[in-house]
Design an enzyme around this catalytic site. Structure first.
Site, PDB file in Angstrom:
ATOM      1  CG  ASP A 119      33.444 -39.100  10.102  1.00 24.39           C
ATOM      2  OD1 ASP A 119      32.235 -38.940  10.356  1.00 24.39           O
ATOM      3  OD2 ASP A 119      33.927 -38.873   8.970  1.00 24.39           O
ATOM      4  NE  ARG A 169      26.406 -33.572  11.248  1.00 26.80           N
ATOM      5  CZ  ARG A 169      27.078 -34.300  10.362  1.00 26.80           C
ATOM      6  NH1 ARG A 169      26.426 -35.151   9.588  1.00 26.80           N
ATOM      7  NH2 ARG A 169      28.390 -34.184  10.235  1.00 26.80           N
ATOM      8  NE  ARG A 227      32.166 -32.022   0.264  1.00 28.61           N
ATOM      9  CZ  ARG A 227      32.751 -31.161   1.068  1.00 28.61           C
ATOM     10  NH1 ARG A 227      32.714 -29.861   0.775  1.00 28.61           N
ATOM     11  NH2 ARG A 227      33.374 -31.552   2.165  1.00 28.61           N
ATOM     12  CB  CYS A 278      30.534 -43.320  14.989  1.00 28.14           C
ATOM     13  SG  CYS A 278      29.591 -43.630  16.508  1.00 28.14           S
ATOM     14  CG  HIS A 279      28.081 -41.219  10.484  1.00 25.59           C
ATOM     15  ND1 HIS A 279      27.365 -40.088  10.783  1.00 25.59           N
ATOM     16  CD2 HIS A 279      29.335 -40.797  10.172  1.00 25.59           C
ATOM     17  CE1 HIS A 279      28.141 -39.013  10.642  1.00 25.59           C
ATOM     18  NE2 HIS A 279      29.337 -39.431  10.280  1.00 25.59           N
ATOM     19  CB  THR A 309      23.304 -35.722   4.170  1.00 25.45           C
ATOM     20  OG1 THR A 309      24.459 -36.294   3.523  1.00 25.45           O
ATOM     21  CG2 THR A 309      23.751 -34.537   5.024  1.00 25.45           C
TER      22      THR A 309
END
Length: 300
Positions: A251, A126, A132, A34-35, A79
């Site tokens: 996620d 990571r 992309r 998860c983020h 990112t």
């Protein structure tokens, strides 16, 4: 529940009112992918980012964790925050030990910086190969970073798509320690879980016992949409073939989704379809992530 509201750059916002899962996860279950994003007013997004997500702060993540019945999180640096891991570290610091992290660092990271991340609860680094989302990085740079984090006991998380496996596989063979592949290596689900493309990924895991995999992100892989019947066979095959090397995660908050935003309760209800026995569920959700992220709490 509404997912019609668009966030920054037209991306959908996460589902704010997910259903209560019918499946009850085992005690101690870990959401292992998860983020946290922002809030941008406190943790600005990276200037070089390829997308701008909707704010998804730690408080909302931890509320979702409790609502779905999970006990812990593994928060992965995305990112949009680049190599500035401040939002990740802040979330770890306020998790009361119930979260661990996967950071993104560059070749210029210093040993004191790595030590500080380790103290904060980071347990992996990571490497992203999706063009992309990130610019190209020479594989030699990834190898050097992987070597440097080995003394800390960290593992490497890699994110690539199925068509890039042939290019990435030689690097994976050179990396030290454990490697965790995000989102099943992003297979093309139209080619079938028994097809030759996915077979190459299965063979890679059979050859390299250090490779683990996350059986996550059906919402990104599906062609048919919910309830993700076209993705279930891929995850089921991995869970039943490699029961001691699989992880699962929501996620959340599902960045970059433009047409379909998943309900995290529905995603949780997929677990018994991919891990149909209690022993497989226990390994997927508790034993495996605890071995990787909280080994000090495992019984000898």
């Amino acid at each position: 529940m509404s997912v019609s509201d668009l966030g920054a750059a037209g991306y959908l916002s996460y589902c704010a009112t997910p259903k209560r899962p019918d499946f009850r996860v085992p005690e101690g279950a870990v959401d292992a992918h998860c983020h946290v994003f922002g809030p941008a007013t406190r943790f600005p997004f990276a200037p070089e980012r390829k997308y701008t997500p909707v704010d998804a702060p730690k408080e909302q993540l931890f509320r979702l964790r409790d609502y779905l019945g999970f006990s812990r999180n593994v928060i992965v640096q995305a990112t949009c925050h680049g190599r500035n891991n401040d939002a990740l570290v802040d979330a770890l610091a306020t998790s009361d030990g119930r979260a661990r992290g996967v950071a993104v660092v560059g070749a210029d990271v210093t040993d004191p910086e790595l030590d500080a991340l380790d103290r904060a609860g980071v347990r992996g680094v990571r490497f992203n190969f999706l063009k992309r989302l990130v610019d190209d990085t020479p594989h030699a740079v990834f190898e050097r970073i992987a070597q440097r984090v080995q003394p800390l006991g960290w593992h490497v998380v890699v994110y690539f798509e199925a068509q890039d496996l042939a290019t990435v596989a030689p690097l994976l063979g050179r990396l030290p320690g454990r490697i965790v592949v995000d989102h099943m290596g992003r297979p093309d689900v139209t080619k079938g879980a028994d097809g030759p493309e996915f077979a190459r990924f299965i063979e890679l895991m059979e050859r390299n016992q250090q490779i683990w995999v996350k059986v996550s992100c059906p919402e990104r892989l599906t062609v048919s949409g919910p309830p993700y019947d076209d993705v279930v066979p891929f995850a089921h095959r991995l869970v039943t073939t490699f029961p001691d090397r699989v992880l699962w995660g929501t996620d959340w908050p599902h960045p970059n989704m433009e047409t379909h935003m998943p309900d995290d309760g529905v995603l949780t209800d997929l677990i018994p379809r991919i891990a149909p026995t209690e022993s497989l569920q226990q390994a997927l959700l508790v034993t495996n992530p605890m071995r990787l992220y909280w080994p000090e709490e495992m019984q000898p």
